[in-house]
Design a protein around this motif. Sequence first.
Motif, PDB file in Angstrom:
ATOM      1  N   PRO A  55       0.807  -1.240   0.000  1.00 44.38           N
ATOM      2  CA  PRO A  55       0.000   0.000   0.000  1.00 44.38           C
ATOM      3  C   PRO A  55       0.836   1.285   0.000  1.00 44.38           C
ATOM      4  CG  PRO A  55      -0.735  -1.496   1.728  1.00 44.38           C
ATOM      5  CD  PRO A  55       0.458  -2.111   1.094  1.00 44.38           C
ATOM      6  N   GLY A  56       2.015   1.261   0.564  1.00 45.64           N
ATOM      7  CA  GLY A  56       2.864   2.442   0.598  1.00 45.64           C
ATOM      8  C   GLY A  56       3.665   2.647  -0.677  1.00 45.64           C
ATOM      9  N   PHE A  57       3.607   1.694  -1.582  1.00 47.45           N
ATOM     10  CA  PHE A  57       4.375   1.786  -2.823  1.00 47.45           C
ATOM     11  C   PHE A  57       3.552   2.540  -3.857  1.00 47.45           C
ATOM     12  CE2 PHE A  57       5.755  -0.030  -6.941  1.00 47.45           C
ATOM     13  CZ  PHE A  57       7.073   0.367  -6.881  1.00 47.45           C
ATOM     14  N   ARG A  58       4.043   3.698  -4.290  1.00 42.42           N
ATOM     15  CA  ARG A  58       3.285   4.526  -5.235  1.00 42.42           C
ATOM     16  C   ARG A  58       3.821   4.415  -6.649  1.00 42.42           C
ATOM     17  NH1 ARG A  58       0.311   8.872  -2.442  1.00 42.42           N
ATOM     18  NH2 ARG A  58       0.612   8.423  -0.261  1.00 42.42           N
TER      19      ARG A  58
END
Length: 63
Positions: A55-58
């Motif tokens: 989820p933190g990987f954009r």
Amino acid sequence: MLMYHPAFDANHCLYRIVSILRATDDQQISWPLLRMLDFYYLFPGQLKNIKLNHPGFRGGLNS
């Protein structure tokens, strides 16, 4: 019967660490990152199992 694996060889471990540190001469790297790089240096076949859906990987490979 003796079994050899480079993960348990102290000389090979030193070689891997020195190789990684020389490749990152101009940057400081953290201990967890060094351990992760060492793992993938030792087991390059595991690179195909990396999942980039945290989820933190954009970023992304196609973005």
